[in-house]
Design an enzyme around this catalytic site. Structure first.
Site, PDB file in Angstrom:
ATOM      1  N   LYS A 198       1.131   4.145  -3.012  1.00  0.00           N
ATOM      2  CA  LYS A 198       0.734   5.527  -2.758  1.00  0.00           C
ATOM      3  C   LYS A 198       1.928   6.479  -2.920  1.00  0.00           C
ATOM      4  O   LYS A 198       1.768   7.603  -3.426  1.00  0.00           O
ATOM      5  CB  LYS A 198       0.120   5.658  -1.366  1.00  0.00           C
ATOM      6  CG  LYS A 198      -1.220   4.924  -1.219  1.00  0.00           C
ATOM      7  CD  LYS A 198      -2.289   5.492  -2.157  1.00  0.00           C
ATOM      8  CE  LYS A 198      -3.678   4.966  -1.825  1.00  0.00           C
ATOM      9  NZ  LYS A 198      -4.717   5.475  -2.754  1.00  0.00           N
ATOM     10  N   TYR A 220       0.841  -1.208   0.000  1.00  0.00           N
ATOM     11  CA  TYR A 220       0.000   0.000   0.000  1.00  0.00           C
ATOM     12  C   TYR A 220       0.872   1.252   0.000  1.00  0.00           C
ATOM     13  O   TYR A 220       0.678   2.162  -0.806  1.00  0.00           O
ATOM     14  CB  TYR A 220      -0.889  -0.021   1.246  1.00  0.00           C
ATOM     15  CG  TYR A 220      -1.815   1.159   1.404  1.00  0.00           C
ATOM     16  CD1 TYR A 220      -3.023   1.213   0.715  1.00  0.00           C
ATOM     17  CD2 TYR A 220      -1.496   2.197   2.257  1.00  0.00           C
ATOM     18  CE1 TYR A 220      -3.887   2.291   0.876  1.00  0.00           C
ATOM     19  CE2 TYR A 220      -2.355   3.283   2.425  1.00  0.00           C
ATOM     20  CZ  TYR A 220      -3.545   3.322   1.725  1.00  0.00           C
ATOM     21  OH  TYR A 220      -4.398   4.383   1.887  1.00  0.00           O
TER      22      TYR A 220
END
Lengths: 235, 235
Positions: free
Chosen positions: A146, A142
């Site tokens: 990002k 994640y």
């Protein structure tokens, strides 16, 4: 004459739907891109999230062209998802691949949509994450995805990005959004620190309508809610 | 007794070969991972760069296990490549996918190797890029992939990363390396600003041998060469 228009990529997610409804209430033409149809929008372009990066791009660009979507005022990529896992997790690689597809594949395709459909002075919004501004050992895939979106935002804001002149690119970096999914999986959490979806939808509408209200081109906009009060910080 | 050992991922690239030869000259056991065999190493694990992320991971971990590689002192991921393109490039998506495979897929698999094979006090080195510390409008896929590696380095350095205790994680961020490929494609460039491969190989050897010589855990180490003199800066 053409109605004001926006494209919402991830328009069947919780945030996406809130944005679609907000712009529909303001009499915009709204086009959604998602794995699922959004019947509240004027046009749904459907995409197979398991298709290759290039195939997804081709499907979407062809769908926009064949439906004569033309110029739009805003392209908002709010597709995404969450998965945890550190380097010792046996599913770390699978989760990293999923996060990449959900955040980076969508953001890059959104930039290609921007090149082809955004007006001069248009708005391109991507979705980062406040937590990925530093390390994220418990959610490695994640964080990486990002962080890639954050750096991509900086690239898109530079001269020579290939976007139409005067387009503004902003990444929103929420902490936790107040979504049905988060309420389901974190029922005991302090919801006064969650950001309402309406707050984001209103911001996007204000930025689309009023150029002077936008953060400067290339901003990573941290969005934090404390005690029910939401504030922003530019990076 | 076990010989000191290192794993060089991307061990048939220009930088990888320089590292292999340097550690062989110091009587290390050297294992390479690459699409091509490196006959100068003690063991070559071959991988198909077009296989899926999970398949590549499985092939490599199985290859290391079936060859009883055991514990190693260092894992160095120097796989990578370069491709340009802004958002208006028709091949931007294909190039971004290639950069992702070359830099991020390899770095995440290197972390899984680290979990399974690094000694306590071992060294994990990944390869970022100085340019990706800010926007890279002319090479968007490259910048995104390297920014992801930078953030991943910060995640791996945190407690709870899943790596063995006391492992040091460092990302090297070169500007331009003095490789045969760069000499071929940029014959007119000022080579006094290119970093010699031997400089990097010697650094990795020194860090492996002497814990006190290492940058602190999680460092992004910018490596710049000006007028033939190479200096470093920690981020």
């Amino acid at each position: 004459f053409q109605m004001p228009s926006v494209i919402v990529y991830g328009g069947r997610g919780a945030l996406g739907r809130a944005i679609v409804l907000h712009f529909k209430s303001k009499e915009y033409r709204v086009i959604t891109i998602d794995c699922h149809m959004n019947e509240e929008s004027d046009l749904s372009i459907m995409v197979d999230a398991n298709a290759s990066w290039s195939e997804q791009k081709s499907t979407i660009l062809a769908g926009l062209a064949s439906n004569a979507v033309g110029e739009v005022d805003g392209v908002f990529c709010v597709a995404g998802g969450w998965a945890g896992g550190n380097a010792a997790s046996s599913d770390m690689i699978l989760n990293a691949a999923l996060m990449w597809r959900q955040s980076v594949v969508t953001s890059t395709i959104a930039s290609r949509i921007g090149v082809k459909h955004l007006k001069k002075d248009g708005l391109l919004v991507l979705t980062g994450a406040e937590t990925a501004r530093s390390g994220t050992s418990g959610m490695m895939g994640y964080g990486m995805a990002k962080a890639a979106v954050h750096q991509f935002t900086k690239s898109l804001a530079e001269k020579g990005s290939g976007l139409p002149d005067e387009v503004t690119v902003v990444a929103i970096l929420p902490v936790t959004l107040d979504t049905p999914m988060n309420r389901k999986f974190m029922p005991e959490a302090d919801k006064s620190s969650w950001t309402p979806l309406s707050h984001i939808a209103e911001k996007l509408y204000s930025w689309t309508e009023n150029i002077d209200s936008r953060p400067s081109n290339g901003t990573l906009l941290s969005i934090k809610t404390v005690g029910g009060v939401t504030t922003e910080e530019n990076h």
